[in-house]
Motif scaffolding. Structure first.
Motif, PDB file in Angstrom:
ATOM      1  N   LEU A  97       0.772  -1.157  -0.055  1.00  0.00           N
ATOM      2  CA  LEU A  97       0.030  -0.038  -0.182  1.00  0.00           C
ATOM      3  C   LEU A  97       0.895   1.248  -0.070  1.00  0.00           C
ATOM      4  O   LEU A  97       0.789   2.238  -0.814  1.00  0.00           O
ATOM      5  CB  LEU A  97      -0.741  -0.055   1.031  1.00  0.00           C
ATOM      6  CG  LEU A  97      -2.157  -1.177   1.151  1.00  0.00           C
ATOM      7  CD1 LEU A  97      -2.958  -0.759   2.327  1.00  0.00           C
ATOM      8  CD2 LEU A  97      -2.725  -1.232  -0.153  1.00  0.00           C
ATOM      9  N   ARG A 100       2.447   2.809  -3.114  1.00  0.00           N
ATOM     10  CA  ARG A 100       1.661   3.144  -4.073  1.00  0.00           C
ATOM     11  C   ARG A 100       0.750   4.371  -3.697  1.00  0.00           C
ATOM     12  O   ARG A 100       0.048   4.851  -4.357  1.00  0.00           O
ATOM     13  CB  ARG A 100       0.762   1.947  -4.559  1.00  0.00           C
ATOM     14  CG  ARG A 100       1.182   0.869  -5.316  1.00  0.00           C
ATOM     15  CD  ARG A 100       0.526  -0.280  -5.237  1.00  0.00           C
ATOM     16  NE  ARG A 100       0.935  -1.274  -6.133  1.00  0.00           N
ATOM     17  CZ  ARG A 100       2.191  -2.168  -5.842  1.00  0.00           C
ATOM     18  NH1 ARG A 100       2.468  -1.815  -4.423  1.00  0.00           N
ATOM     19  NH2 ARG A 100       2.623  -2.899  -6.466  1.00  0.00           N
ATOM     20  N   TRP A 102      -1.214   4.316  -0.859  1.00  0.00           N
ATOM     21  CA  TRP A 102      -2.510   3.810  -0.887  1.00  0.00           C
ATOM     22  C   TRP A 102      -2.879   3.802   0.586  1.00  0.00           C
ATOM     23  O   TRP A 102      -3.679   2.843   1.052  1.00  0.00           O
ATOM     24  CB  TRP A 102      -2.824   2.523  -1.424  1.00  0.00           C
ATOM     25  CG  TRP A 102      -2.958   2.614  -2.923  1.00  0.00           C
ATOM     26  CD1 TRP A 102      -3.079   3.772  -3.800  1.00  0.00           C
ATOM     27  CD2 TRP A 102      -3.681   1.616  -3.896  1.00  0.00           C
ATOM     28  NE1 TRP A 102      -3.505   3.675  -5.053  1.00  0.00           N
ATOM     29  CE2 TRP A 102      -3.763   2.099  -5.059  1.00  0.00           C
ATOM     30  CE3 TRP A 102      -3.826   0.350  -3.669  1.00  0.00           C
ATOM     31  CZ2 TRP A 102      -4.156   1.516  -6.209  1.00  0.00           C
ATOM     32  CZ3 TRP A 102      -4.184  -0.471  -4.773  1.00  0.00           C
ATOM     33  CH2 TRP A 102      -4.546  -0.050  -5.979  1.00  0.00           C
ATOM     34  N   ARG A 105      -6.536   2.945   2.150  1.00  0.00           N
ATOM     35  CA  ARG A 105      -7.263   1.642   1.786  1.00  0.00           C
ATOM     36  C   ARG A 105      -7.557   0.902   3.077  1.00  0.00           C
ATOM     37  O   ARG A 105      -6.913   1.040   4.089  1.00  0.00           O
ATOM     38  CB  ARG A 105      -6.601   0.845   0.998  1.00  0.00           C
ATOM     39  CG  ARG A 105      -7.004   1.047  -0.523  1.00  0.00           C
ATOM     40  CD  ARG A 105      -6.822   2.112  -1.067  1.00  0.00           C
ATOM     41  NE  ARG A 105      -7.045   2.181  -2.553  1.00  0.00           N
ATOM     42  CZ  ARG A 105      -6.828   3.128  -3.223  1.00  0.00           C
ATOM     43  NH1 ARG A 105      -6.529   4.100  -3.103  1.00  0.00           N
ATOM     44  NH2 ARG A 105      -7.204   3.083  -4.532  1.00  0.00           N
ATOM     45  N   ASP A 256      -6.894   4.037 -10.475  1.00  0.00           N
ATOM     46  CA  ASP A 256      -6.891   4.343  -8.931  1.00  0.00           C
ATOM     47  C   ASP A 256      -8.267   3.667  -8.582  1.00  0.00           C
ATOM     48  O   ASP A 256      -9.327   4.316  -8.220  1.00  0.00           O
ATOM     49  CB  ASP A 256      -6.765   5.879  -8.558  1.00  0.00           C
ATOM     50  CG  ASP A 256      -7.193   5.799  -7.240  1.00  0.00           C
ATOM     51  OD1 ASP A 256      -6.702   5.132  -6.352  1.00  0.00           O
ATOM     52  OD2 ASP A 256      -7.696   6.899  -6.640  1.00  0.00           O
ATOM     53  N   LYS A 279     -11.607   1.816  -0.584  1.00  0.00           N
ATOM     54  CA  LYS A 279     -11.165   3.367   0.030  1.00  0.00           C
ATOM     55  C   LYS A 279     -11.900   3.414   1.127  1.00  0.00           C
ATOM     56  O   LYS A 279     -13.039   3.056   1.360  1.00  0.00           O
ATOM     57  CB  LYS A 279     -11.563   4.156  -1.228  1.00  0.00           C
ATOM     58  CG  LYS A 279     -10.541   4.134  -2.210  1.00  0.00           C
ATOM     59  CD  LYS A 279     -10.891   5.427  -3.393  1.00  0.00           C
ATOM     60  CE  LYS A 279      -9.803   5.503  -4.338  1.00  0.00           C
ATOM     61  NZ  LYS A 279      -9.986   6.433  -5.368  1.00  0.00           N
TER      62      LYS A 279
END
Length: 414
Positions: A97, A100, A102, A105, A256, A279
């Protein structure tokens, strides 16, 4: 008693399938080799339908699992907190994660199968949007339970549902013109096509025949989802966990997703696990227990899965995957050049497909492969043979398996 199969034929359901293509009794397996009760050795290019990315009985995973069991580790924990679950989450966040960007998440552990994770993703999209319809694409495969089966395209799978498979709008994969028409229909209130809850797509269609999403097309799918207030869901159940030479099959597509659906190779050693990456803004729509299931806390999968994730600390593992994939592709390209009955070759990393002119011919070839000590399967509507060997396969074993495949093809095509 060696290789005795009568008990299976007498008492096991007629639903059994893979055993019909590999009619023998296996007793052991290591990395990319399987041994049956007659001591015959097989090279495995099927890898548990893409589950065994890190091979049969991966030594590091096996050692960790044995230690875990000897220490009375918590094997089944529902969704309670355990030390091994914490370690798995921490490793996933750090290696997958954060690189990236992210960090927003949430990891939702679902029931133990990919289809259960797909069901959870569909529920969440419908809950967030208050809508019912989902756009899914031709050749797509998303599972065999009713919600995911409605999204699955192949009528051979759909035909046994016993009830209508509704609330899905079927789109055309990699077709910009069809996507443009869909946009016009959704945006025109007189068309009868209502805005969907989600667009669900495989960025690398696996069961559908190894078809990769075109970058321009998938970005337009994402844009259409955003513009119409739908969630953008990527089903990467078979394409992820390093299969393509990157952790996700879509890492080079600059998308995305709102939800990513994972399973198969995520558990490392072949034990079950299913997970959605949601998300956070959408994940908060869940209330505790709204999607539940007994087998969410898979201790063995957390232990082995963490070790699998550690392969992605740098690019060495991914580069080896790409290199081995090219070795397979070179062999398939040579067959494509030699035989008119071969209609094409596709690949991304170590997921490859070779198209034959019909399903009957492909079945002859896979049957001959089994006779020659190679386990491999057909996909799509039967005319495509798919290569998904363990990513950890030794090079000499890979080349031996390819030699057996070539020998099988040549014996059928002459």
């Amino acid at each position: 008693m060696a290789n005795e199969m009568n008990i299976f034929e007498e008492y096991e359901s007629e639903i059994r399938a893979y055993c019909r293509a590999a009619p023998t009794v296996f007793k052991s397996a290591s990395n990319a080799k399987m041994i049956d009760e007659n001591e015959k050795e097989y090279v495995d290019f099927f890898a548990g339908a893409g589950v065994l990315n890190f091979g049969h009985n991966n030594p590091k995973m096996k050692e960790a699992i044995i230690k875990f069991i000897e220490n009375d580790g918590v094997i089944q924990s529902l969704d309670m907190f355990t030390d091994v679950k914490r370690e798995f989450i921490d490793t996933f966040v750090k290696l997958i994660l954060k690189p990236r960007g992210w960090e927003d998440r949430k990891l939702q552990f679902t029931g133990p199968t990919g289809t259960n994770a797909v069901e959870a993703a569909l529920k969440l999209a419908r809950k967030v949007t208050g809508r019912t319809e989902v756009v899914a694409f031709h050749r797509g495969f998303h599972g065999m339970t009713l919600g995911s089966l409605a999204c699955t395209a192949n009528n051979a799978f759909r035909s046994s549902s016993g009830v209508p498979l509704n609330n899905v709008i079927r789109g055309t994969f990699n077709d910009m013109h069809a996507l443009k028409l869909m946009r016009e229909q959704i945006e025109h209130t007189g068309s009868g096509l209502v805005p969907p809850a989600a667009f669900m797509v495989e960025t690398l269609q696996a069961e559908g025949g190894v078809h990769e999403a075109d970058k321009q097309w998938i970005l337009e799918v994402q844009k259409l989802a955003r513009d119409t207030g739908a969630l953008f869901i990527v089903d990467d159940i078979q394409g992820a966990s390093g299969r393509t030479g990157s952790y996700f099959s879509f890492d080079d597509l600059e998308i995305d997703p709102d939800i990513v659906v994972l399973a198969k190779g995520l558990g490392g050693i072949g034990t079950p696990i299913g997970m959605c990456l949601n998300k956070a803004e959408y994940d908060k729509a869940w209330s505790p227990g709204q999607h539940t299931g007994t087998f969410r806390g898979q201790g063995i999968s957390y232990v082995a899965g963490k070790i699998g994730l550690e392969n992605f600390k740098d690019e060495e593992f991914n580069n080896e995957t790409k290199r081995k994939g090219q070795i397979i592709k070179d062999t398939l390209d040579s067959l494509n050049s030699k035989y008119d009955q071969v209609k094409g070759v596709r690949h991304k990393g170590m997921m490859l497909a070779i198209d034959f002119e019909n399903a009957a011919l492909a079945k002859q070839i896979t049957t001959k492969c089994f006779e020659n000590g190679l386990i491999i399967g057909a996909c799509s509507t039967g005319e495509i043979v798919k290569f998904i060997p363990p990513l950890t396969i030794e090079e000499d074993t890979l080349k031996e398996g390819l030699s057996r495949f070539v020998k099988s093809v040549e014996s059928i095509l002459g």
